[in-house]
Design a protein around this motif. Structure first.
Motif, mmCIF file in Angstrom:
data_model
loop_
_atom_site.group_PDB
_atom_site.id
_atom_site.type_symbol
_atom_site.label_atom_id
_atom_site.label_comp_id
_atom_site.label_asym_id
_atom_site.label_seq_id
_atom_site.Cartn_x
_atom_site.Cartn_y
_atom_site.Cartn_z
ATOM 1 N N GLU A 22 38.786 -15.893 -29.931
ATOM 2 C CA GLU A 22 37.950 -15.957 -28.627
ATOM 3 C C GLU A 22 38.754 -16.134 -27.385
ATOM 4 N N VAL A 23 38.019 -15.536 -26.214
ATOM 5 C CA VAL A 23 38.564 -15.905 -24.988
ATOM 6 C C VAL A 23 37.448 -16.744 -24.255
ATOM 7 N N SER A 24 37.694 -17.936 -23.859
ATOM 8 C CA SER A 24 36.685 -18.519 -23.134
ATOM 9 C C SER A 24 37.024 -18.820 -21.584
ATOM 10 N N VAL A 36 37.203 -19.224 -14.281
ATOM 11 C CA VAL A 36 38.553 -19.747 -14.956
ATOM 12 C C VAL A 36 38.535 -19.419 -16.356
ATOM 13 N N VAL A 37 39.678 -18.792 -16.731
ATOM 14 C CA VAL A 37 39.984 -18.505 -18.151
ATOM 15 C C VAL A 37 40.582 -19.583 -18.579
ATOM 16 N N ALA A 57 41.800 -7.916 -22.588
ATOM 17 C CA ALA A 57 41.186 -6.564 -21.870
ATOM 18 C C ALA A 57 39.843 -6.409 -21.642
ATOM 19 N N ARG A 58 39.106 -6.758 -22.873
ATOM 20 C CA ARG A 58 37.698 -6.792 -22.731
ATOM 21 C C ARG A 58 37.232 -7.883 -21.647
ATOM 22 N N PHE A 59 37.556 -8.703 -21.576
ATOM 23 C CA PHE A 59 37.635 -9.915 -20.520
ATOM 24 C C PHE A 59 37.625 -9.207 -19.082
ATOM 25 N N VAL A 60 38.860 -8.717 -18.783
ATOM 26 C CA VAL A 60 39.208 -7.815 -17.527
ATOM 27 C C VAL A 60 37.935 -6.952 -17.222
ATOM 28 N N ILE A 72 43.370 -18.862 -13.580
ATOM 29 C CA ILE A 72 44.051 -18.639 -14.832
ATOM 30 C C ILE A 72 44.293 -20.226 -15.108
ATOM 31 N N MET A 73 43.767 -20.674 -16.380
ATOM 32 C CA MET A 73 44.204 -22.035 -16.865
ATOM 33 C C MET A 73 45.022 -21.907 -18.156
ATOM 34 N N CYS A 74 44.721 -20.874 -18.908
ATOM 35 C CA CYS A 74 45.382 -20.574 -20.141
ATOM 36 C C CYS A 74 46.703 -19.796 -20.167
ATOM 37 N N PRO A 75 48.051 -20.631 -20.745
ATOM 38 C CA PRO A 75 49.238 -19.771 -20.450
ATOM 39 C C PRO A 75 49.133 -18.252 -21.239
ATOM 40 N N TYR A 76 48.495 -18.234 -22.320
ATOM 41 C CA TYR A 76 48.602 -16.602 -22.672
ATOM 42 C C TYR A 76 47.811 -15.890 -21.684
ATOM 43 N N ALA A 77 46.830 -16.267 -21.044
ATOM 44 C CA ALA A 77 46.175 -15.434 -20.238
ATOM 45 C C ALA A 77 47.023 -14.921 -18.873
#
Length: 97
Positions: A22-24, A36-37, A57-60, A72-77
């Motif tokens: 997931e992306v939260s 905030v991601v 991509a879906r989040f964007v 952005i909070m997540c390193p992957y994001a």
């Protein structure tokens, strides 16, 4: 694999409904368009298949549709946005790479 959008996350589910990641995300303040991601997570057995990138991509797409401004909070994001300059339109100018 299909992606399911909920209030504060986008989940990846297999065809047999197994949760794969997931992306939260959450608004900075209630009723804010600043979001905030928080985390992008993929279950280990589903890693290295591009699933995290699909989730982002879906989040964007969702952020563009809802006119969100992303923090952005997540390193992957953060890494995703660095590698995908076309997605950076949802970031504040000073947060773009």
């Amino acid at each position: 694999m299909h992606l399911v959008v909920a209030e504060s996350k986008i989940s990846a589910l297999t065809d047999d409904q197994q949760w794969a990641g997931e992306v939260s995300f959450s608004p900075v303040t209630p009723d804010s368009n600043h979001v905030v991601v928080e985390r992008v997570f993929v279950v280990p057995e589903f890693r290295h298949r591009g699933l995290a990138s699909q989730l982002m991509a879906r989040f964007v797409q969702l952020a563009i549709a809802k006119q969100w401004i992303i923090k952005i909070m997540c390193p992957y994001a953060k890494q995703y946005f660095k590698l995908h300059p076309e997605a950076q339109s949802v970031l504040l100018p000073q947060d773009r790479f």
